[in-house]
Design an enzyme around this catalytic site. Structure first.
Site, PDB file in Angstrom:
ATOM      1  N   GLU A 170       8.774  -2.109   7.256  1.00 58.09           N
ATOM      2  CA  GLU A 170       7.895  -3.050   6.553  1.00 58.09           C
ATOM      3  C   GLU A 170       8.282  -4.501   6.803  1.00 58.09           C
ATOM      4  O   GLU A 170       7.416  -5.352   7.011  1.00 58.09           O
ATOM      5  CB  GLU A 170       7.923  -2.774   5.046  1.00 58.09           C
ATOM      6  CG  GLU A 170       7.078  -3.780   4.280  1.00 58.09           C
ATOM      7  CD  GLU A 170       6.989  -3.510   2.797  1.00 58.09           C
ATOM      8  OE1 GLU A 170       7.816  -2.764   2.252  1.00 58.09           O
ATOM      9  OE2 GLU A 170       6.057  -4.075   2.187  1.00 58.09           O
ATOM     10  N   ASP A 206      10.474   2.117   4.809  1.00 59.61           N
ATOM     11  CA  ASP A 206      10.299   1.146   3.730  1.00 59.61           C
ATOM     12  C   ASP A 206      11.667   1.013   3.060  1.00 59.61           C
ATOM     13  O   ASP A 206      12.130   1.927   2.376  1.00 59.61           O
ATOM     14  CB  ASP A 206       9.245   1.646   2.732  1.00 59.61           C
ATOM     15  CG  ASP A 206       8.859   0.537   1.762  1.00 59.61           C
ATOM     16  OD1 ASP A 206       9.653  -0.409   1.591  1.00 59.61           O
ATOM     17  OD2 ASP A 206       7.773   0.632   1.173  1.00 59.61           O
ATOM     18  N   ILE A 228      12.894  -0.885   0.584  1.00 57.58           N
ATOM     19  CA  ILE A 228      12.797  -0.743  -0.883  1.00 57.58           C
ATOM     20  C   ILE A 228      11.326  -0.519  -1.204  1.00 57.58           C
ATOM     21  O   ILE A 228      10.505  -1.421  -1.030  1.00 57.58           O
ATOM     22  CB  ILE A 228      13.275  -1.999  -1.651  1.00 57.58           C
ATOM     23  CG1 ILE A 228      14.702  -2.390  -1.280  1.00 57.58           C
ATOM     24  CG2 ILE A 228      13.166  -1.747  -3.167  1.00 57.58           C
ATOM     25  CD1 ILE A 228      15.233  -3.616  -2.045  1.00 57.58           C
ATOM     26  N   ASP A 229      10.986   0.658  -1.649  1.00 58.42           N
ATOM     27  CA  ASP A 229       9.626   0.896  -2.116  1.00 58.42           C
ATOM     28  C   ASP A 229       9.667   0.746  -3.632  1.00 58.42           C
ATOM     29  O   ASP A 229      10.235   1.591  -4.341  1.00 58.42           O
ATOM     30  CB  ASP A 229       9.125   2.291  -1.715  1.00 58.42           C
ATOM     31  CG  ASP A 229       7.665   2.450  -2.111  1.00 58.42           C
ATOM     32  OD1 ASP A 229       6.842   1.627  -1.673  1.00 58.42           O
ATOM     33  OD2 ASP A 229       7.361   3.369  -2.885  1.00 58.42           O
ATOM     34  N   THR A 273       9.684  -2.952  -4.847  1.00 58.22           N
ATOM     35  CA  THR A 273      10.424  -4.223  -4.931  1.00 58.22           C
ATOM     36  C   THR A 273      10.170  -4.935  -6.261  1.00 58.22           C
ATOM     37  O   THR A 273      11.093  -5.539  -6.828  1.00 58.22           O
ATOM     38  CB  THR A 273      10.036  -5.133  -3.736  1.00 58.22           C
ATOM     39  OG1 THR A 273      10.429  -4.467  -2.541  1.00 58.22           O
ATOM     40  CG2 THR A 273      10.740  -6.470  -3.797  1.00 58.22           C
ATOM     41  N   ASP A 289       4.847   3.454   3.192  1.00 59.05           N
ATOM     42  CA  ASP A 289       4.853   3.910   1.794  1.00 59.05           C
ATOM     43  C   ASP A 289       4.709   5.427   1.718  1.00 59.05           C
ATOM     44  O   ASP A 289       5.150   6.058   0.760  1.00 59.05           O
ATOM     45  CB  ASP A 289       3.666   3.315   1.013  1.00 59.05           C
ATOM     46  CG  ASP A 289       3.653   1.797   1.000  1.00 59.05           C
ATOM     47  OD1 ASP A 289       4.685   1.208   0.667  1.00 59.05           O
ATOM     48  OD2 ASP A 289       2.591   1.208   1.331  1.00 59.05           O
TER      49      ASP A 289
END
Ligand code: IPD
Ligand code: CA
Ligand code: CA
Length: 280
Positions: free
Chosen positions: A73, A100, A102-103, A105, A228
């Site tokens: 990402e 990703d 940190i999915d 944030t 995601d």
């Protein structure tokens, strides 16, 4: 497909190692991030921790598999057009890591303990390994194509509900005020009286993992990106569930509007989403 082992490390072992290392580091940074910037909109946040975690994962993957492609990402310009273009440019790669870092944030920034690291490996456009790691609960969700899905080492299975009326669903509230937000509101209004209840905890990848583990009956969201969904989609499928777009077509890496469920309620679920869209 049997999984190649290169340099003594299997793809899955590397994915797990990356997710665990990044997740542990992210956890130490909770409440300590130093830079917060906006990306596509005021709701689209990024910190130095997102970027650092992605770099850590990219470097680790690159050490083991220098010839593999990588889509993360934080390496892509913000916004749906750039995401679609970035995916198109790599989706035919032999091996593609989709990450990703940190999915969730927004949750990370606010200290709301529901976020994850999501790592998938696709072989010629099809996801063959999916790992979602929740560092706050130390829960690692792992799936390998054709070999099932596991959490904390135990095989996962989707839930047993057979009707929407018995279902616990989740959704994500989109930021786009023109198309996605009003449609999501219509869907919520239509579905709420038909189901047991609806949650929205703020990490699409973890919502997918919760469908896989039977904690949620289903999940839907408009306007997601490949990073995601890729790992979570394999988790759901390998746990016996169904993942489609909102028309009921099978999941592929380009799907942005997703419906995932235990399979048993999928027809009723997609039907209800479509009726909401049609204003019914
Ligand atoms: C977001 C989360 C959120 C979802 C958003 C995503 P990010 O990812 O998954 O739950 O509602 O659509 O963009 O920006 O935290 O990686
Ligand atoms: Ca995300
Ligand atoms: Ca992210």
């Amino acid at each position: 497909m049997s999984e190649p082992i290169i340099g003594g490390k299997s793809f899955t072992a590397v994915a797990i190692n990356c997710a665990a290392k990044a997740g542990e580091w992210i956890k130490t940074k909770l409440g300590n991030h130093t830079s917060l910037s906006l990306k596509y909109s005021a709701q689209d946040l990024v910190t130095e921790v997102d970027k650092g975690a992605e770099t850590m994962i990219r470097n680790l993957v690159g050490t083991h598999f220098p010839d593999h492609s990588f889509l993360g990402e934080e390496g892509v310009q913000p916004g749906p057009e750039a995401s679609t273009k970035a995916l198109q440019s790599v989706q035919d790669a032999e091996y593609l890591w989709i990450v990703d870092p940190i999915d969730g944030t927004t949750n990370f920034v606010h200290g709301f303990p529901f976020f994850s690291v999501s790592i998938a490996l696709a072989y010629r456009g099809e996801v063959i390994v999916g790992v979602v790691y929740d560092p706050m609960r130390d829960e690692l969700f792992v799936a390998e194509k054709g070999k099932g899905a596991y959490v904390r080492g135990r095989r996962m299975a989707v839930s047993g509900e057979t009707t929407l009326g018995e279902s616990l669903l989740a959704t994500g509230f989109p930021a786009d005020p023109n198309y996605a937000q009003p449609l999501n509101m219509k869907q919520l209004q239509a579905l709420a009286p038909q189901v047991r209840n609806i949650r929205s905890a703020g990490s699409a990848a973890l919502h997918m993992a919760y469908v896989a583990s039977g904690r949620l009956t289903g999940f839907w969201e408009i306007g997601l990106n490949s990073w995601d969904l890729a790992a979570g989609a394999l988790l759901v499928k390998e746990s016996g569930g169904t993942v489609t777009d909102m028309q009921g077509n099978d999941y592929h890496l380009g799907v942005r509007h997703v419906a995932a469920s235990n399979g048993r309620v999928h027809g009723e679920f997609v039907n209800a989403l479509q009726q909401a869209e049609a204003g019914g």
